[in-house]
Design an enzyme around this catalytic site. Structure first.
Site, short mmCIF file in Angstrom:
data_model
loop_
_atom_site.label_atom_id
_atom_site.label_comp_id
_atom_site.label_asym_id
_atom_site.label_seq_id
_atom_site.Cartn_x
_atom_site.Cartn_y
_atom_site.Cartn_z
N GLU A 38 48.48 29.03 46.97
CA GLU A 38 49.71 29.69 47.53
C GLU A 38 49.56 30.59 48.55
OE1 GLU A 38 50.55 33.17 44.54
OE2 GLU A 38 52.63 33.54 45.59
N LYS A 108 59.51 29.72 46.47
CA LYS A 108 59.18 30.22 45.00
C LYS A 108 60.41 31.14 44.22
CE LYS A 108 55.69 33.31 43.09
NZ LYS A 108 54.14 34.15 43.50
N CYS A 141 52.58 29.96 41.63
CA CYS A 141 51.91 30.85 40.77
C CYS A 141 52.61 31.38 39.56
CB CYS A 141 51.69 31.88 41.80
SG CYS A 141 50.23 32.85 41.32
N VAL A 168 46.26 37.01 40.15
CA VAL A 168 45.58 38.34 39.64
C VAL A 168 45.41 38.40 38.26
CG1 VAL A 168 45.87 39.06 42.10
CG2 VAL A 168 47.43 39.62 40.32
N MET A 169 46.29 38.14 37.48
CA MET A 169 45.95 38.53 35.99
C MET A 169 45.25 37.37 35.27
SD MET A 169 49.83 39.90 34.75
CE MET A 169 50.48 38.45 35.05
C1 ACM Z 1 51.50 35.48 41.82
O1 ACM Z 1 52.54 35.06 41.51
N1 ACM Z 1 51.08 35.18 42.97
C2 ACM Z 1 50.69 36.23 40.80
#
Ligand code: ACM
Length: 261
Positions: A38, A108, A141, A168-169
């Site tokens: 991304e 997105k 993501c 990040v999770m």
């Molecule tokens: C994300 O959607 N970049 C965590």
């Protein structure tokens, strides 16, 4: 079909440097499909919309020709994340670029955390593109957390789900095994590595990009910090059957009368 994942650490706001890093990693490589993270051209942790706008490109932006040239040299499709300007709107987008220079944009749908303060929510919906008879779907993501996204693509015929990410999770890599299993498709998550800091705080990205096959097996994996372009051969026809055993067809067995969505 030879599928590759490029895992690296884009630099925030440094579009020229990021393109150069991508070119260095993809040059002289051959593949049918390569998936990048991304926002691969821009980095992720923008302090505000203005900073993201400065790094964003519209359809006349150099990145479109750049990826067209890379795709032509490789003889395959590239899915790459970017910040997309369209009029006054700003999207977190992923572009599927073919070797003959066609570009298909996905914007997105489910924005994560501070992205809601920076980007406009995507308006393309979930679309499937056919390349050499293989239907490829794209989501970005945090779309992973909404099983409807992968399901919508799978019901539209997607065999290989291209999933650019900046995670990040810690949960997504495990969840994507389920997305593969419940849809019997290949799921390819191209994540990034490194840390980005702005005045709101630091984000550490989790790496561990992966390609999962329709039976939930990881065919390609990366470490948390690895920067590399790695490929694996897959047979997309394995996603043609939705049978999990002789009697269960995952799509035909759905009891849609009982679903309230
Ligand atoms: C994300 O959607 N970049 C965590």
């Amino acid at each position: 079909m030879k599928v590759g994942i490029l895992q690296f650490a884009p630099r925030l706001g440094r579009v020229d440097d990021n393109r150069e890093a991508i070119a260095a990693m993809l040059r002289r490589r051959k593949f049918d499909l390569a998936i990048l993270p991304e926002l691969a051209t821009t980095g992720y942790n923008f302090a505000d919309r203005r900073q993201a706008w400065e790094a964003a490109e519209d359809r006349k932006g150099r990145s479109f020709d750049f990826f067209g040239e890379l795709a032509a040299a490789a003889g395959g499709v590239i899915v790459w994340g970017m910040a997309e300007k369209a009029g006054r709107r700003l999207y977190n987008s992923a572009v599927l670029t073919t070797p003959n220079g066609d570009h298909h944009v996905y914007r997105k749908t489910h924005l994560f955390f501070r992205e809601k303060l920076i980007f406009d929510p995507g308006d393309t919906g979930f679309r499937v593109f056919t390349w050499r008879k293989v239907k490829i779907g794209v989501m970005i993501c945090f779309d992973w957390m909404f099983p409807e996204a992968a399901r919508t693509l799978a019901l539209a015929g997607c065999r290989v789900l291209a999933h650019p990410a900046n995670l990040v999770m810690p949960y997504c890599q495990a969840a994507m095994v389920t997305r593969s299993l419940e849809n019997r498709i290949f799921c390819v998550t191209a994540n990034r590595v490194g840390t980005e800091t702005n005045r709101h705080g630091a984000l550490r990205f989790t790496g561990r990009s992966q390609l999962i096959d329709p039976s939930g097996v990881r065919l390609l994996g990366f470490t948390r910090t690895e920067k590399a372009f790695k490929t694996v051969k897959i047979d997309p026809r394995l996603a043609d059957t939705k049978m999990v055993n002789r009697l269960n067809d995952l799509f035909k067995d759905r009891r849609t009368d009982y679903y309230r969505i």
